[in-house]
Every structure is written in C-alpha cells, then in structure tokens.
Motif scaffolding. Structure first.
Motif, mmCIF file in Angstrom:
data_model
loop_
_atom_site.group_PDB
_atom_site.id
_atom_site.type_symbol
_atom_site.label_atom_id
_atom_site.label_comp_id
_atom_site.label_asym_id
_atom_site.label_seq_id
_atom_site.Cartn_x
_atom_site.Cartn_y
_atom_site.Cartn_z
ATOM 1 N N THR A 136 0.788 -1.224 0.000
ATOM 2 C CA THR A 136 0.000 0.000 0.000
ATOM 3 C C THR A 136 0.817 1.268 0.000
ATOM 4 O O THR A 136 0.261 2.351 0.087
ATOM 5 C CB THR A 136 -0.931 0.034 1.225
ATOM 6 O OG1 THR A 136 -0.118 -0.044 2.408
ATOM 7 C CG2 THR A 136 -1.923 -1.098 1.197
ATOM 8 N N HIS B 153 0.001 4.218 -6.727
ATOM 9 C CA HIS B 153 -1.315 4.500 -6.168
ATOM 10 C C HIS B 153 -2.344 4.887 -7.220
ATOM 11 O O HIS B 153 -3.511 5.038 -6.886
ATOM 12 C CB HIS B 153 -1.208 5.631 -5.145
ATOM 13 C CG HIS B 153 -0.311 5.294 -4.003
ATOM 14 N ND1 HIS B 153 -0.703 4.466 -2.990
ATOM 15 C CD2 HIS B 153 0.956 5.663 -3.732
ATOM 16 C CE1 HIS B 153 0.287 4.342 -2.127
ATOM 17 N NE2 HIS B 153 1.300 5.055 -2.553
ATOM 18 N N ALA C 53 -3.937 3.356 -9.509
ATOM 19 C CA ALA C 53 -5.027 2.432 -9.764
ATOM 20 C C ALA C 53 -5.745 2.020 -8.478
ATOM 21 O O ALA C 53 -6.463 1.048 -8.456
ATOM 22 C CB ALA C 53 -4.488 1.188 -10.474
ATOM 23 N N THR C 54 -5.567 2.752 -7.398
ATOM 24 C CA THR C 54 -6.179 2.421 -6.112
ATOM 25 C C THR C 54 -7.695 2.583 -6.175
ATOM 26 O O THR C 54 -8.199 3.554 -6.708
ATOM 27 C CB THR C 54 -5.613 3.338 -5.007
ATOM 28 O OG1 THR C 54 -4.205 3.141 -4.933
ATOM 29 C CG2 THR C 54 -6.241 3.040 -3.673
ATOM 30 N N THR C 55 -8.414 1.611 -5.610
ATOM 31 C CA THR C 55 -9.856 1.688 -5.483
ATOM 32 C C THR C 55 -10.181 2.048 -4.049
ATOM 33 O O THR C 55 -9.707 1.397 -3.126
ATOM 34 C CB THR C 55 -10.514 0.334 -5.830
ATOM 35 O OG1 THR C 55 -10.170 -0.001 -7.171
ATOM 36 C CG2 THR C 55 -12.018 0.398 -5.669
ATOM 37 N N VAL C 56 -10.972 3.084 -3.855
ATOM 38 C CA VAL C 56 -11.354 3.524 -2.517
ATOM 39 C C VAL C 56 -12.777 3.070 -2.245
ATOM 40 O O VAL C 56 -13.669 3.282 -3.062
ATOM 41 C CB VAL C 56 -11.263 5.066 -2.404
ATOM 42 C CG1 VAL C 56 -11.727 5.526 -1.030
ATOM 43 C CG2 VAL C 56 -9.856 5.531 -2.697
ATOM 44 N N THR C 57 -13.000 2.415 -1.089
ATOM 45 C CA THR C 57 -14.316 1.950 -0.697
ATOM 46 C C THR C 57 -14.702 2.623 0.610
ATOM 47 O O THR C 57 -13.985 2.499 1.605
ATOM 48 C CB THR C 57 -14.327 0.418 -0.496
ATOM 49 O OG1 THR C 57 -13.905 -0.198 -1.710
ATOM 50 C CG2 THR C 57 -15.708 -0.074 -0.121
#
Length: 138
Positions: free
Chosen positions: A26, A46, A48-52
């Motif tokens: 991370t 970072h 392509a990071t998916t935030v949920t």
C-alpha cells in the motif's frame, strides 16, 4: 449465530512498522521519506487504487480503521456520543460488528485482524490499566 467473545489474553504480537522504501502493498511514504499521507499521481503505484467507503456504525459520530486482512475484513473503532469508543469489525459483505467490551471497562479499540477474522486490541477506561483483548466472531 452467536455474538463475539471478548477474551483477555496475556500477549499480542507486536510487529515493527515498515520503513519507507520497504516492499509494501500500500505504499504510505512521502517523497521526503517519512511515513504519512502522500498524493497519488499518474504513473505512481497509487494511481489504480480503489477507494471503498466503509461508512460508520449506526449511531457512531466517527470511525477509524486500524487493520485489514487478506479477505478484506477491516478492524477499527467507532466513537459514540453517549457510550465512549467501541472496537468494531467491518465485514466484507458491508455489515459492521460491534465487538463489545470486557465487563467493567467503558472503551475498546481494535488494532488488528488476522486472516481468520480474529481481532486483537485493547479495552480500558480512565480508572485503571487497559487489558489486551482478542475478539473471536462467530
């Protein structure tokens, strides 16, 4: 299904915080080499990071996350206006489990979750020393 069990334990392993530059999935280091918030830019790890948004438990004024396992279960704590801070587990299907307290204590904090979903943390209050706790859900 039964609720979580709070079990006082004698020892909870501590792991050193990774240093900047160490192989970590991370990231988390700034350009100055110090841990902390950074800015994702095109071409960075970072990008392509998916935030949920995991939200917060009903009635909580705030919540935080302190750990995540390989299945995506997140450990954390939620603060309530009238009842202090409670350890919580954010489950993969979108539900939240209040992990409860050791009898006689007013606050609990989840610090980590292992790949079996067992959560480790502390329970305590201002009257005395805190206790290390393991919560087993199921």
């Amino acid at each position: 299904m039964t609720g979580p069990r709070a079990e006082p334990v004698r020892f909870l392993a501590r792991f050193p915080a990774p240093r900047c530059g160490a192989a970590r999935p991370t990231g988390g280091c700034s350009r100055t080499g110090r841990r902390g918030a950074g800015t994702a830019t095109a071409g960075s790890a970072h990008a392509a990071t998916t935030v949920t948004d995991l939200g917060r438990p009903v009635g909580a004024r705030s919540a935080n996350a302190t750990g995540i396992n390989r299945a995506g279960v997140v450990s954390g704590s939620a603060s309530y206006e009238d009842s202090g801070t409670r350890a919580v587990r954010f489950n993969v299907e979108g539900t939240t489990t209040d992990l409860g307290l050791i009898t006689g204590y007013s606050d609990s904090f989840a610090l980590a979750v292992d790949d079996n979903g067992v959560v480790g943390g502390v329970s305590g209050d201002t009257r005395g020393p805190s206790r290390v706790v393991r919560w087993v859900v199921g």
